[in-house]
Design a protein around this motif. Structure first.
Motif, PDB file in Angstrom:
ATOM      1  N   ALA A 166       0.863  -1.217   0.052  1.00  0.00           N
ATOM      2  CA  ALA A 166       0.039   0.009   0.117  1.00  0.00           C
ATOM      3  C   ALA A 166       0.835   1.264  -0.154  1.00  0.00           C
ATOM      4  N   THR A 167       2.013   1.448   0.861  1.00  0.00           N
ATOM      5  CA  THR A 167       2.699   2.309   0.744  1.00  0.00           C
ATOM      6  C   THR A 167       3.494   2.721  -0.542  1.00  0.00           C
ATOM      7  N   VAL A 168       3.846   1.455  -1.169  1.00  0.00           N
ATOM      8  CA  VAL A 168       4.361   1.633  -2.576  1.00  0.00           C
ATOM      9  C   VAL A 168       3.491   2.326  -3.315  1.00  0.00           C
ATOM     10  N   GLY A 169       2.109   1.904  -3.331  1.00  0.00           N
ATOM     11  CA  GLY A 169       1.221   2.161  -4.385  1.00  0.00           C
ATOM     12  C   GLY A 169       0.909   3.946  -4.114  1.00  0.00           C
ATOM     13  N   LEU A 170       1.015   4.186  -2.868  1.00  0.00           N
ATOM     14  CA  LEU A 170       0.959   5.638  -2.483  1.00  0.00           C
ATOM     15  C   LEU A 170       1.922   6.494  -2.947  1.00  0.00           C
ATOM     16  N   LEU A 171       3.257   5.892  -3.013  1.00  0.00           N
ATOM     17  CA  LEU A 171       4.566   6.586  -3.199  1.00  0.00           C
ATOM     18  C   LEU A 171       4.715   6.699  -4.849  1.00  0.00           C
ATOM     19  N   VAL A 172       4.185   5.796  -5.432  1.00  0.00           N
ATOM     20  CA  VAL A 172       4.720   5.551  -6.832  1.00  0.00           C
ATOM     21  C   VAL A 172       3.404   6.074  -7.731  1.00  0.00           C
ATOM     22  N   PHE A 173       2.284   5.734  -7.556  1.00  0.00           N
ATOM     23  CA  PHE A 173       1.181   6.022  -8.297  1.00  0.00           C
ATOM     24  C   PHE A 173       0.211   6.933  -7.957  1.00  0.00           C
ATOM     25  N   ALA A 174       0.057   7.383  -6.685  1.00  0.00           N
ATOM     26  CA  ALA A 174      -0.832   8.347  -6.233  1.00  0.00           C
ATOM     27  C   ALA A 174      -1.010   9.520  -6.723  1.00  0.00           C
ATOM     28  N   ARG A 175       0.330  10.350  -6.592  1.00  0.00           N
ATOM     29  CA  ARG A 175       0.412  11.692  -7.367  1.00  0.00           C
ATOM     30  C   ARG A 175       0.452  11.664  -8.849  1.00  0.00           C
ATOM     31  N   PRO A 176       0.830  10.823  -9.710  1.00  0.00           N
ATOM     32  CA  PRO A 176       0.509  10.935 -10.991  1.00  0.00           C
ATOM     33  C   PRO A 176      -0.754  10.515 -11.595  1.00  0.00           C
ATOM     34  N   TRP A 177      -1.511   9.624 -10.745  1.00  0.00           N
ATOM     35  CA  TRP A 177      -2.950   9.430 -11.039  1.00  0.00           C
ATOM     36  C   TRP A 177      -3.659  10.578 -10.455  1.00  0.00           C
ATOM     37  N   ALA A 178      -3.390  11.000  -9.555  1.00  0.00           N
ATOM     38  CA  ALA A 178      -4.215  12.609  -9.191  1.00  0.00           C
ATOM     39  C   ALA A 178      -3.941  13.860  -9.971  1.00  0.00           C
ATOM     40  N   ASP A 179      -2.718  13.725 -10.598  1.00  0.00           N
ATOM     41  CA  ASP A 179      -2.653  14.832 -11.642  1.00  0.00           C
ATOM     42  C   ASP A 179      -3.336  14.420 -12.729  1.00  0.00           C
ATOM     43  N   ALA A 180      -3.422  13.457 -13.297  1.00  0.00           N
ATOM     44  CA  ALA A 180      -4.086  13.060 -14.510  1.00  0.00           C
ATOM     45  C   ALA A 180      -5.767  13.194 -14.314  1.00  0.00           C
ATOM     46  N   LEU A 181      -6.383  12.651 -12.934  1.00  0.00           N
ATOM     47  CA  LEU A 181      -7.655  13.007 -12.921  1.00  0.00           C
ATOM     48  C   LEU A 181      -8.075  14.438 -12.651  1.00  0.00           C
ATOM     49  N   ARG A 182      -6.866  15.209 -12.282  1.00  0.00           N
ATOM     50  CA  ARG A 182      -7.070  16.558 -12.005  1.00  0.00           C
ATOM     51  C   ARG A 182      -7.385  17.493 -13.433  1.00  0.00           C
ATOM     52  N   ARG A 183      -6.603  16.916 -14.431  1.00  0.00           N
ATOM     53  CA  ARG A 183      -6.810  17.431 -15.465  1.00  0.00           C
ATOM     54  C   ARG A 183      -8.282  17.243 -16.236  1.00  0.00           C
ATOM     55  N   ARG A 184      -8.779  16.192 -15.837  1.00  0.00           N
ATOM     56  CA  ARG A 184     -10.216  15.668 -16.367  1.00  0.00           C
ATOM     57  C   ARG A 184     -11.355  16.286 -15.279  1.00  0.00           C
ATOM     58  N   VAL A 185     -11.201  16.408 -14.187  1.00  0.00           N
ATOM     59  CA  VAL A 185     -11.820  16.694 -13.306  1.00  0.00           C
ATOM     60  C   VAL A 185     -11.549  17.798 -12.293  1.00  0.00           C
ATOM     61  N   PRO A 186     -11.412  19.036 -12.702  1.00  0.00           N
ATOM     62  CA  PRO A 186     -10.634  19.961 -11.998  1.00  0.00           C
ATOM     63  C   PRO A 186     -11.070  20.616 -10.646  1.00  0.00           C
ATOM     64  N   ARG A 187     -12.512  20.502 -10.743  1.00  0.00           N
ATOM     65  CA  ARG A 187     -13.278  20.809  -9.463  1.00  0.00           C
ATOM     66  C   ARG A 187     -14.044  19.680  -8.979  1.00  0.00           C
ATOM     67  N   PRO A 188     -14.145  19.625  -7.735  1.00  0.00           N
ATOM     68  CA  PRO A 188     -13.574  20.203  -6.652  1.00  0.00           C
ATOM     69  C   PRO A 188     -11.903  19.897  -6.642  1.00  0.00           C
ATOM     70  N   GLY A 189     -11.100  20.481  -6.144  1.00  0.00           N
ATOM     71  CA  GLY A 189      -9.730  20.253  -6.076  1.00  0.00           C
ATOM     72  C   GLY A 189      -9.173  18.930  -5.187  1.00  0.00           C
ATOM     73  N   PHE A 190      -9.848  18.614  -4.128  1.00  0.00           N
ATOM     74  CA  PHE A 190      -9.449  17.366  -3.352  1.00  0.00           C
ATOM     75  C   PHE A 190     -10.056  16.242  -3.977  1.00  0.00           C
ATOM     76  N   ALA A 191     -10.959  16.227  -5.045  1.00  0.00           N
ATOM     77  CA  ALA A 191     -11.739  14.988  -5.462  1.00  0.00           C
ATOM     78  C   ALA A 191     -10.348  14.184  -6.312  1.00  0.00           C
ATOM     79  N   ALA A 192      -9.444  14.751  -6.866  1.00  0.00           N
ATOM     80  CA  ALA A 192      -8.539  13.882  -7.297  1.00  0.00           C
ATOM     81  C   ALA A 192      -7.700  13.149  -6.642  1.00  0.00           C
ATOM     82  N   GLU A 193      -7.451  13.764  -5.474  1.00  0.00           N
ATOM     83  CA  GLU A 193      -6.500  13.022  -4.236  1.00  0.00           C
ATOM     84  C   GLU A 193      -7.465  12.014  -3.495  1.00  0.00           C
ATOM     85  N   ALA A 194      -8.782  12.320  -3.606  1.00  0.00           N
ATOM     86  CA  ALA A 194      -9.467  11.643  -2.673  1.00  0.00           C
ATOM     87  C   ALA A 194      -9.882  10.172  -3.506  1.00  0.00           C
ATOM     88  N   LEU A 195      -9.906  10.188  -4.982  1.00  0.00           N
ATOM     89  CA  LEU A 195      -9.676   8.777  -5.691  1.00  0.00           C
ATOM     90  C   LEU A 195      -8.597   8.287  -5.779  1.00  0.00           C
TER      91      LEU A 195
END
Length: 403
Positions: A336-365
């Motif tokens: 789980a820690t490896v997933g958070l360190l490796v995938f969480a940030r790039p996946w959140a950035d990709a989701l943020r480009r498609r769902v800009p608002r609200p800002g915390f939704a990308a991280e929450a997913l």
């Protein structure tokens, strides 16, 4: 590799370590020859492989030492003869209540590291882990307490951490207490149970489990339902709890104006106290050690220490207790820690480009998705074992400590 070497005696890990060192030596010799042939910068990839092999060999040496200590002494022979013995040992894990299979008193299982065994008039000093089984009303012992107890030994399953099973019908005698720190933690845990004593049966057992990992009062039907629905992790204190404790302490230190160089020390002491309070389950000690390494990084003003801290935590913990390599909780926590360190940030950035608002939704997913994806292989394996044999500690008294 550590998991495969465990339970096979000291010879297998010793030979494995020798082979690994030989391979590392061959790679080092080739590297030195290539350096002489053509001057240039060193091949860091090859050096990294050599270093990895040497660390793997060191862990195999640790496994060999642990196996040799566990096998030394007459415990295994006495167990094969089902001898009646008197043992003195330290409680290494919180007692776990077993499922009732027939009419009679409730039973508990305790992992005991035997320090001395006496049988047929002969007393021998040993360092052998034994599983102690007894009635819940008699076997009331606390973590880290040294007890003396009599009972009959029986062989343990081959390849397991414990080398024998000791069944007792007597009440253990406390030889040495747990120490002031563990005693204070026991009082805090008792206070938590007392605070929820007036609640209905299910929340009375669930709340202590969610807050401090105390699952002793969890009803059997609720534990089965949580296992069947994949919610048993709710009563396991995880790295998130350690992170919250460490962050809270650092935030308080910053608010009080504590010098920066002293904040990691305060955070480390808080993490150590928290581990004692909730008991050192695999996910907890992994997160605590990783947090300690991260605090050292803060002390040196270094950033992005996630993966190095995780790698250091895994190496340190396997060196201290190699049997963590067979723990599902430890594996899930690391993945789980490896997933958070490796995938969480790039996946959140990709989701943020498609769902800009609200800002915390990308991280929450992205955060739970990353952890779930990396843990999925082990979760599938664990669910398969649960369906066939049950993963609850109350169902398998000889295997619950590796969950």
């Amino acid at each position: 590799m550590v998991a495969l070497s465990l339970g096979r005696g000291p010879l297998v890990p010793s030979v494995t370590a020798a082979v690994i060192v030989g391979v590392a030596g061959i790679l080092t010799a080739r590297h030195l020859r290539s350096r002489r042939a053509c001057a240039g910068p060193p091949d860091r990839r090859r050096l990294g492989v050599v270093l990895t092999l040497l660390l793997a060999a060191a862990l195999q040496v640790v496994v060999a030492g642990a196996e040799a200590r566990s096998e030394a002494g007459p415990v295994a022979e006495l167990a094969s003869e089902r001898a009646f013995v008197r043992v003195t040992g330290q409680v290494m894990a919180e007692p776990r209540r077993l499922r009732r299979t027939e009419a009679g008193p409730a039973r508990v299982a305790v992992v005991l590291r035997v320090q001395r065994v006496e049988a047929r008039g002969v007393r021998t000093a040993v360092e052998t882990p034994v599983l102690l089984l007894g009635d819940a009303d008699r076997l009331r012992v606390g973590w880290r307490v040294v007890v003396e107890v009599t009972g009959r030994l029986a062989p343990a399953d081959a390849g397991e951490q414990v080398r024998a099973v000791l069944t007792t019908r007597s009440t253990p005698t406390v030889v040495t207490g747990p120490g002031w720190l563990v005693a204070a933690a026991d009082r805090a845990r008792a206070a938590m149970r007392e605070a929820v004593g007036g609640l209905p049966e299910d929340p009375k057992g669930l709340v202590p489990g969610m807050v401090i990992g105390d699952r002793d009062g969890l009803p059997e039907d609720l534990a089965d339902a949580m296992t069947a629905t994949g919610m048993s992790h709710l009563t396991a204190v995880s790295g998130t709890n350690c992170s919250l404790v460490g962050a809270a302490v650092l935030w308080v230190c910053a608010g009080l104006g504590v010098p920066r160089r002293w904040r990691p020390l305060a955070g480390g002491l808080a993490l150590a106290g928290f581990v004692v309070l909730v008991r050192p389950d695999p996910s907890v000690i992994r997160a605590a050690v990783m947090g300690g390494i991260g605090l050292l990084g803060i002390l040196r003003s270094r950033r992005s220490l996630g993966m190095p801290a995780l790698a250091g935590a895994v190496l340190i913990l396997l060196a201290i207790d190699p049997w963590l390599a067979r723990s599902y909780g430890f594996a899930l926590s690391v993945l789980a820690t490896v997933g958070l360190l490796v995938f969480a940030r790039p996946w959140a950035d990709a989701l943020r480009r498609r769902v800009p608002r609200p800002g915390f939704a990308a991280e929450a997913l992205a955060i739970p998705l990353a952890a779930q994806v990396t843990c999925a292989p082990v979760v599938v394996l664990l669910q398969g074992r649960s369906a066939s044999s049950g993963s609850s500690p109350t169902r398998s008294p000889r295997r619950w400590w590796c969950r």
